[in-house]
Design an enzyme around this catalytic site. Structure first.
Site, PDB file in Angstrom:
ATOM      1  N   LYS A  49       0.670  -1.069   0.067  1.00 20.42           N
ATOM      2  CA  LYS A  49       0.255  -0.135  -0.013  1.00 20.42           C
ATOM      3  C   LYS A  49       0.950   1.201  -0.033  1.00 20.42           C
ATOM      4  O   LYS A  49       2.173   1.192   0.151  1.00 20.42           O
ATOM      5  CB  LYS A  49      -0.997  -0.046   1.340  1.00 20.42           C
ATOM      6  CG  LYS A  49      -0.362  -0.050   2.659  1.00 20.42           C
ATOM      7  CD  LYS A  49      -1.092  -0.261   3.647  1.00 20.42           C
ATOM      8  CE  LYS A  49      -0.580   0.003   4.899  1.00 20.42           C
ATOM      9  NZ  LYS A  49      -1.373  -0.079   6.192  1.00 20.42           N
ATOM     10  N   TYR A 268      14.768  31.053   7.239  1.00 24.84           N
ATOM     11  CA  TYR A 268      13.711  31.870   7.930  1.00 24.84           C
ATOM     12  C   TYR A 268      13.832  31.919   9.194  1.00 24.84           C
ATOM     13  O   TYR A 268      14.134  30.871  10.216  1.00 24.84           O
ATOM     14  CB  TYR A 268      12.505  30.993   7.470  1.00 24.84           C
ATOM     15  CG  TYR A 268      11.938  30.765   6.185  1.00 24.84           C
ATOM     16  CD1 TYR A 268      11.479  32.093   5.537  1.00 24.84           C
ATOM     17  CD2 TYR A 268      11.818  29.724   5.386  1.00 24.84           C
ATOM     18  CE1 TYR A 268      10.914  32.211   4.456  1.00 24.84           C
ATOM     19  CE2 TYR A 268      11.464  29.950   3.989  1.00 24.84           C
ATOM     20  CZ  TYR A 268      10.983  31.117   3.391  1.00 24.84           C
ATOM     21  OH  TYR A 268      10.502  31.185   2.349  1.00 24.84           O
TER      22      TYR A 268
END
Length: 388
Positions: A49, A268
């Site tokens: 999956k 940042y």
């Protein structure tokens, strides 16, 4: 002009990609064989999956099929449809089950729905009445409280003499909540509950153990095991040395190496202030590529509890993330490497054989599953086979 363009036709895009993902299919199949051996008398399925945990369901699914896997688990019908050409005669179980509108694709691709609720069961019975016999699996909740028929519902269904003959489950399964902690009493409680369910469906295959459950021992193996994360090299059991081979390696190209003075800030929010003159390598990977922002060296809440941020590997050494990870870029501090050891165009390993995926996960406050399944779409992929 045409001759100039033609001269580039034979270049391998992997060699110039900003982001590269290498999947070692030999390691993948060896991990599956290892889990098959550990499963002893039980057959080992393969859980593929989430695009085979980020490795690519087509290539990884085919490799596992060629290695001998004949039972596969996917999350959705779409995943099953994608896998089917690569596992032509395998049983493919769809964990999300069947819903109105999915019947045609499910039947046309010979997918087996996993029935997990009374609502799904009622719809499945209506489908059988219209289409006739077709296999399914039953998922039973033995204490996880996530998906599954209740114990009472499952046992009542097994004993229901009025159920239609076309209702013929080929597998009954459940899922362990605490199998990564072998000291948990929950494992034994769920085992005893599942034994009751398995006995009620005598003659039908039973499955309880995923990767971590396989390591709990033969009592938990029943007829079919469902290894997932272990196939892809990830840890599945707490406080145990991981015996699986690394499968996936992610690399990002260095776009620039720059020199920054002591006292200046990085990235940042000026989250990191440099305490020395430093050399920084800026690479072409960020949280849009699954390199999670929580691995930043500073300026994120996790650093209050897990002091060290993420690390990369380049020029034979591990190097730390500097400042905050942004959407497309990450900064690594390469000051401790020899001055000419790295340059623009080189690649930093984000995770792989030198920086294990679960170590990356710990620095991000998560688990290896999330790192692998968060791999973005911008990686150029290369699949390695034994003959390579």
């Amino acid at each position: 002009m045409t001759d100039f363009i033609d001269s580039f036709e034979d270049e391998d895009p992997f060699d110039s990609a900003g982001l590269r993902l290498t999947v070692d299919l030999t390691a993948l199949t060896e991990n599956w064989k290892d889990m098959a051996r550990r499963s002893a008398k039980a057959r080992a399925a393969a859980v593929v999956k989430a695009d085979a945990y980020g490795t690519g369901i087509e290539d990884s699914g085919e490799a596992l099929y060629m290695a001998g896997a004949r039972d596969f688990f996917v999350a959705t019908v779409d995943e099953g449809v994608t896998l089917r050409p690569y596992a032509p005669d395998a049983r493919i179980f769809v964990l999300s089950g069947i819903w109105p509108g999915t019947e045609r694709r499910l039947f046309e691709n010979d997918l087996v729905p996993v029935i997990s609720s009374e609502e799904q069961l009622a719809f499945w019975m209506a489908v059988l009445a219209e289409y006739g016999d077709y296999p399914c699996a039953l998922n039973v909740d033995t204490g996880f409280n996530r998906l599954g028929l209740s114990m009472d519902e499952a046992i009542a269904l097994a004993d229901d003499v009025s159920r239609p003959a076309s209702f013929a489950p080929v597998l009954v399964m459940s899922h362990l909540a605490c199998s990564d902690d072998h000291s948990s009493e929950m494992n034994r409680q769920q085992l005893e509950s599942f034994r009751q369910v398995s006995a009620a469906y005598e003659g039908i295959d039973s499955s309880l153990a995923a990767s971590a459950g396989i390591f709990l021992g033969s009592d938990y193996h029943f007829d079919l095991t469902r290894p997932g994360i272990a196939l892809y090299g990830g840890e599945s059991v707490n406080d145990m040395v991981n015996p699986m081979r690394p499968v996936v390696s992610a690399e990002a190209r260095i776009i620039q190496v720059r020199t920054v003075k002591e006292g200046e800030s990085v990235g940042y929010g000026r989250a990191t202030r440099l305490t020395r003159d430093s050399r920084l390598a800026i690479v072409s990977a960020g949280y849009a590529d699954g390199y999670l922002r929580s691995q930043s060296s500073a300026g994120v809440p996790l650093r209050q509890t897990v002091p060290r941020g993420g690390q990369g590997f380049v020029a034979g050494r591990k190097v730390p993330v500097a400042g905050r990870i942004s959407m497309d870029l990450t900064i690594f501090d390469v000051t401790d490497l020899p001055e000419n050891a790295v340059r623009a165009g080189d690649y930093v390993e984000l995770f792989g054989k030198n920086v294990l995926v679960d170590d990356v996960a710990r620095s991000a406050g998560t688990i290896g599953y999330e790192i692998l399944t968060s791999i973005g779409l911008r990686h150029e992929r290369r699949y390695l086979h034994e003959e390579d």
